[in-house]
Design a protein around this motif. Structure first.
Motif, mmCIF file in Angstrom:
data_model
loop_
_atom_site.group_PDB
_atom_site.id
_atom_site.type_symbol
_atom_site.label_atom_id
_atom_site.label_comp_id
_atom_site.label_asym_id
_atom_site.label_seq_id
_atom_site.Cartn_x
_atom_site.Cartn_y
_atom_site.Cartn_z
ATOM 1 N N GLY A 316 0.798 -1.223 0.000
ATOM 2 C CA GLY A 316 0.000 0.000 0.000
ATOM 3 C C GLY A 316 0.825 1.264 0.000
ATOM 4 N N LEU A 317 2.139 1.155 0.274
ATOM 5 C CA LEU A 317 2.980 2.353 0.327
ATOM 6 C C LEU A 317 3.101 2.995 -1.054
ATOM 7 N N LEU A 318 3.429 2.210 -2.075
ATOM 8 C CA LEU A 318 3.570 2.764 -3.420
ATOM 9 C C LEU A 318 2.240 3.316 -3.924
ATOM 10 N N PHE A 319 1.164 2.629 -3.606
ATOM 11 C CA PHE A 319 -0.168 3.095 -4.004
ATOM 12 C C PHE A 319 -0.463 4.451 -3.378
ATOM 13 N N GLY A 320 -0.155 4.585 -2.092
ATOM 14 C CA GLY A 320 -0.396 5.857 -1.415
ATOM 15 C C GLY A 320 0.440 6.985 -1.985
ATOM 16 N N ILE A 321 1.718 6.714 -2.233
ATOM 17 C CA ILE A 321 2.588 7.738 -2.819
ATOM 18 C C ILE A 321 2.072 8.142 -4.198
ATOM 19 N N PHE A 322 1.634 7.169 -4.974
ATOM 20 C CA PHE A 322 1.086 7.440 -6.306
ATOM 21 C C PHE A 322 -0.110 8.376 -6.224
ATOM 22 N N LEU A 323 -1.057 8.091 -5.331
ATOM 23 C CA LEU A 323 -2.253 8.923 -5.222
ATOM 24 C C LEU A 323 -1.909 10.348 -4.798
ATOM 25 N N VAL A 324 -1.024 10.480 -3.825
ATOM 26 C CA VAL A 324 -0.678 11.812 -3.325
ATOM 27 C C VAL A 324 0.040 12.629 -4.395
ATOM 28 N N THR A 325 1.025 12.014 -5.053
ATOM 29 C CA THR A 325 1.826 12.773 -6.014
ATOM 30 C C THR A 325 1.078 13.026 -7.322
ATOM 31 N N LEU A 326 0.475 12.003 -7.894
ATOM 32 C CA LEU A 326 -0.169 12.180 -9.193
ATOM 33 C C LEU A 326 -1.343 13.151 -9.114
ATOM 34 N N PHE A 327 -2.232 12.933 -8.144
ATOM 35 C CA PHE A 327 -3.397 13.815 -8.069
ATOM 36 C C PHE A 327 -3.059 15.139 -7.378
ATOM 37 N N GLY A 328 -1.947 15.168 -6.646
ATOM 38 C CA GLY A 328 -1.462 16.455 -6.148
ATOM 39 C C GLY A 328 -0.964 17.317 -7.292
ATOM 40 N N PHE A 329 -0.164 16.722 -8.189
ATOM 41 C CA PHE A 329 0.271 17.446 -9.381
ATOM 42 C C PHE A 329 -0.927 17.842 -10.233
ATOM 43 N N ARG A 330 -1.868 16.920 -10.373
ATOM 44 C CA ARG A 330 -3.050 17.205 -11.196
ATOM 45 C C ARG A 330 -3.802 18.419 -10.638
ATOM 46 N N PHE A 331 -3.924 18.497 -9.321
ATOM 47 C CA PHE A 331 -4.599 19.627 -8.682
ATOM 48 C C PHE A 331 -3.900 20.933 -9.041
ATOM 49 N N ILE A 332 -2.566 20.931 -9.029
ATOM 50 C CA ILE A 332 -1.802 22.141 -9.332
ATOM 51 C C ILE A 332 -1.944 22.529 -10.801
ATOM 52 N N TRP A 333 -1.772 21.565 -11.711
ATOM 53 C CA TRP A 333 -1.802 21.885 -13.145
ATOM 54 C C TRP A 333 -3.166 22.366 -13.596
ATOM 55 N N GLU A 334 -4.233 21.968 -12.891
ATOM 56 C CA GLU A 334 -5.571 22.406 -13.281
ATOM 57 C C GLU A 334 -5.725 23.927 -13.208
ATOM 58 N N PHE A 335 -4.935 24.579 -12.351
ATOM 59 C CA PHE A 335 -4.995 26.037 -12.279
ATOM 60 C C PHE A 335 -4.519 26.677 -13.581
ATOM 61 N N MET A 336 -3.747 25.944 -14.376
ATOM 62 C CA MET A 336 -3.203 26.475 -15.618
ATOM 63 C C MET A 336 -3.935 25.951 -16.853
ATOM 64 N N LYS A 337 -4.983 25.166 -16.667
ATOM 65 C CA LYS A 337 -5.675 24.558 -17.799
ATOM 66 C C LYS A 337 -7.024 25.231 -18.033
ATOM 67 N N GLU A 338 -7.442 25.227 -19.291
ATOM 68 C CA GLU A 338 -8.780 25.714 -19.612
ATOM 69 C C GLU A 338 -9.810 24.724 -19.077
ATOM 70 N N ASN A 339 -10.951 25.231 -18.638
ATOM 71 C CA ASN A 339 -12.023 24.356 -18.188
ATOM 72 C C ASN A 339 -12.509 23.485 -19.338
ATOM 73 N N GLN A 340 -12.850 22.245 -19.010
ATOM 74 C CA GLN A 340 -13.255 21.289 -20.035
ATOM 75 C C GLN A 340 -14.721 21.417 -20.427
ATOM 76 N N VAL A 341 -15.556 21.858 -19.499
ATOM 77 C CA VAL A 341 -16.991 21.978 -19.778
ATOM 78 C C VAL A 341 -17.504 23.309 -19.237
ATOM 79 N N ALA A 342 -18.648 23.723 -19.743
ATOM 80 C CA ALA A 342 -19.159 25.066 -19.449
ATOM 81 C C ALA A 342 -19.498 25.260 -17.982
ATOM 82 N N PHE A 343 -20.000 24.219 -17.292
ATOM 83 C CA PHE A 343 -20.468 24.441 -15.922
ATOM 84 C C PHE A 343 -19.321 24.762 -14.965
#
Length: 388
Positions: A316-343
């Motif tokens: 579970g250690l690698l799984f936990g690190i994966f979730l924290v890092t991948l979706f942590g990066f994803r959270f940050i990059w979303e600030f620089m991305k255009e919204n995908q849908v109108a809502f």
């Protein structure tokens, strides 16, 4: 200050066609990712003494789960009203979208089935039997799968960049930016009704951005033989002007020229008229490459941890690190991305960020649980008795 650093990115998303079907960069990167990922899984399984033939079954589970999960994730997270009102459109993957959060849910569900059930087509019948895979607990399998998932995710984001999709927001810096020119090129040729045979976009020679962070893009057009310079000039002043304006209202890869005519020049050789038109492009953050780089970093990080500890790492250690890092990066990059849908317009956080938060928290939970499990499995340190 001179503002010179930008590129015009305009590759055709289709590499070639076969039997009327386009082979696109996104699909190629997707396939290559799974093929290389499978070889990595073979290596991981052999190194830990597990049956390598199980990797072939595991690959099938992952491919099917990724496609179904990513598609349903987009349907239910981003456009439920659209697809539930016309469910048959859910099957139209080429015309729809895919969501990485949905792919994550799909893969985790498929891995549960892989570990706990025997699912096969045998003697003309579809069989489902409950059966544990010896030596492969759920968390053990997930820890291996996330290593290759990070690698596959990097290639998929490169495919998005090749397709000029999931683009970043306009840059507000003089350092660099990418103008996505393919869709305007395609629009010009497609809507010209045969009057223009080719359109190529590139950075204009001066390369100087203006104070609104708009970059000059050179459109080189070749007209059909038989069209004279007067007709070409009229077409540029009317139709090309409108096409650039349309692009500015759609993907906003170019700015609306307004009533001012686009600068252009014409030349004629051997009866063929060519034109050089200058339009202002919108330099954007190449967020696809930001994500690809971060996913590659995660891949190397997870692989390095696995190489160092192999079977000694708590499950579970690698799984936990994966979730924290991948979706942590994803959270940050979303600030620089255009919204995908109108809502998503007007939301403090977009849907991708809201979906990332619980996954990051889940990652923290799995890291803490794995470390707690590791401590509980360690033999107690014998106490030292004082000898009088």
């Amino acid at each position: 200050m001179e503002l010179l650093h930008f590129i015009v990115w305009d590759p055709d998303p289709s590499i070639f066609s076969i039997f009327g079907l386009d082979v696109r960069w996104y699909g190629l990167m997707f396939a290559v990712g799974f093929l290389i990922g499978q070889q990595i899984m073979f290596y991981l399984y052999r190194q830990e003494g597990k049956p390598a033939q199980d990797v072939e079954t595991l690959t099938i589970f992952m491919v099917v789960a990724t496609i179904i999960g990513a598609r349903l994730g987009h349907v239910f997270f981003y456009e439920p009203d659209k697809y539930l009102s016309d469910p048959i459109q859910i099957l139209n993957i080429r015309g729809g979208g895919l969501a990485s959060h949905g792919a994550a849910i799909g893969i985790l569900t498929a891995l549960f089935l892989y570990v706990n059930y025997l699912i096969r087509f045998h003697k003309g019948k579809f069989e489902v039997k409950k059966r544990k895979r010896p030596g492969q607990s759920y968390l053990w399998v997930v820890d291996k799968v996330v290593i290759v998932t990070a690698f596959i995710g990097a290639l998929i984001r490169i495919g998005n960049f090749m397709n000029s999709e999931i683009v970043g927001m306009p840059t507000q810096t003089p350092e660099y930016g990418v103008v996505f020119g393919h869709w305007l090129e395609e629009s010009i040729v497609r809507n010209s009704q045969g009057q223009i045979v080719s359109a190529e976009a590139s950075a204009e020679e001066s390369g100087r951005w203006n104070e609104r962070f708009e970059a000059p893009v050179l459109l080189e057009l070749e007209f059909r033989k038989g069209i004279d310079t007067a007709a070409a000039a009229q077409y540029i002043r009317s139709d090309i002007q409108q096409m650039v304006r349309y692009q500015s209202r759609g993907e906003a890869f170019f700015t609306d020229p307004g009533p001012e005519p686009l600068p252009y020049s014409l030349q004629q050789r051997s009866g063929v008229v060519s034109a050089r038109v200058v339009a202002n492009g919108v330099p954007r953050h190449p967020t696809q490459l930001y994500e690809a780089a971060s996913y590659l970093f995660i891949f190397f990080l997870l692989f390095a941890i696995w190489s160092r500890y192999k079977g000694r790492a708590p499950e579970g250690l690698l799984f936990g690190i994966f979730l924290v890092t991948l979706f942590g990066f994803r959270f940050i990059w979303e600030f620089m991305k255009e919204n995908q849908v109108a809502f998503e317009e007007g939301m403090v956080l977009n849907m991708g960020q809201w979906l990332s938060i619980p996954l990051v928290l889940a990652g923290v939970y799995f890291i803490l649980q794995s470390l707690r499990r590791k401590r509980s499995e360690e033999p107690p340190v014998p106490s030292q008795q004082k000898v009088s």
